[in-house]
Write an enzyme that holds these catalytic residues in place. Sequence first.
Site, short mmCIF file in Angstrom:
data_model
loop_
_atom_site.label_atom_id
_atom_site.label_comp_id
_atom_site.label_asym_id
_atom_site.label_seq_id
_atom_site.Cartn_x
_atom_site.Cartn_y
_atom_site.Cartn_z
N LYS A 78 0.85 -1.19 0.00
CA LYS A 78 0.00 0.00 0.00
C LYS A 78 0.88 1.24 0.00
O LYS A 78 1.91 1.29 0.69
CB LYS A 78 -0.92 -0.02 1.22
CG LYS A 78 -1.98 1.07 1.23
CD LYS A 78 -2.92 0.89 2.42
CE LYS A 78 -4.00 1.96 2.46
NZ LYS A 78 -4.93 1.78 3.59
N SER A 153 -9.80 1.80 2.65
CA SER A 153 -8.93 2.58 1.79
C SER A 153 -7.90 1.75 1.04
O SER A 153 -7.22 2.24 0.14
CB SER A 153 -8.21 3.63 2.65
OG SER A 153 -7.35 3.00 3.60
N SER A 177 -10.28 -0.66 6.84
CA SER A 177 -9.69 -0.48 5.51
C SER A 177 -8.94 -1.67 4.95
O SER A 177 -8.47 -1.64 3.82
CB SER A 177 -8.75 0.74 5.52
OG SER A 177 -9.50 1.93 5.63
#
Length: 488
Positions: A78, A153, A177
Amino acid sequence: MTINFFDNDLTSLHDKLINKELTATELTQATLDNIAQTDDQLNAFISTNQEEALLQAKKTDEVANFSDILTGLPVGLKDNLATNGIQTTGASRILEGFKPVYDATVVSKLNTAGAISVGKTNMDEFAMGGSTETSYYKKTTNAWDATKVPGGSSGGSAAAVAGGLVPFALGSDTGGSIRQPAAFNGIVGLKPTYGRVSRWGLFAMASSLDQVGPFTRTVKDNALVLNTIAGFDEKDSTSADRDVPDFTAKLTGNVKGLKIAVPKEYFGEGIDPKVASTVKAAIAQLEALGATVDEVSLPHTKYGVAAYYIIMSSEASSNLQRYDGVRYGFRADDVKNLEDLYIKTRSEGFGDEVKRRIMLGTFSLSAGAYDAFFKKAAKIRTLLIEDFNRVFADYDVIVGPTAPTVAYGIGEEIDDPTAMYLADALTIPVNLAGLPGLSVNAGFVDGLPVGLQIIGKPFDEATVYQTGYAFEQASRLFEQLPKIAKKY
């Protein structure tokens, strides 16, 4: 060569490297080629590290020591995890072109294990969002339906694993997330206990809530990754000095005698009836495997979303002060003075959702609002923790839906922050209480995956995995592949 991550788990890839059926270089090149050829369908990656990844793979082949399960295996990271010399943006314009001079601790652990980072995955800007639509760079799509969001997210990491671009990826979870995008994409995602995995080098949004965790296609793979990234880190003041067990030790498929609590609040108003029915069927399957299932109450759940958005926004408003256009990242042009630099840089560098949360957090911490908002939110957090403690005095795990709906359409909720915030109602309490939470595929509604959330006692990820593995092996739902798999 080509490699199909749908047919190869981490163990089988490891065995092929040991048996010289393929090399780390071949595996890395095939992964990069696959991303280059197919990621335009998912938009899962912001950037790839072709030169660095191939150099690392070459060194791995030269040493030819594949003693660690992750050695030579590609991973997506990420884009809020610092990577030394590699652009890390948090999906924000304000950090476009920023290259950290250090690795996050979890990245260092993966490097030590021999895993090969092939790129940085897309995300909501600074992890603020639930659909990966607030990214400055692109919108990621769902692996099962390109018209649907992948969740957020950590939507890029989830889509990359679900879409077969990488065998595993890392994300971060502040209010759901990891678990929500795992649910939306039909894969496995874990938010570890707060403090189980180091946050050092993770771009902080809400420091008392954030946790790094893995995405994989199977529960065993997830446990194997956690084995590597968990552990005490003296650089992180919130890191827990606890022993790291072998998280695969309880993956027997046996849940006889396990006591499962099902909160009635997790099936109340706002939960899609089809989702509720699918999750209840999954719980019934666990009961058929020998677990004991009882309905319980977590009465303060209904206050979780409100408390979370006060606490999270307050911490975020403080953490994001460091992005000022002075030291690194984007800097606005034509500024008159220092104050003008701050205002213009943040106005132009931050997106709407980030600004919204900064404003909410700054207001909540202001002199006139602190007692009315932040202090009350902190008290509600304590009440939520007490709810969980009371249930865990008698039960091993808590089970329910991960999200109240399946993945919704791109653009459907991005202009309605309240609706998007309420979508986290079932995952948020886990972060407020600092507990481990796992999402596994519970089945399908209208062709889209439904998430089964398994919540455990602090630092008892092993039992959470045990429960998820038993259901996964009985249901074999991980063998069902998204449409995009047929295009490769």
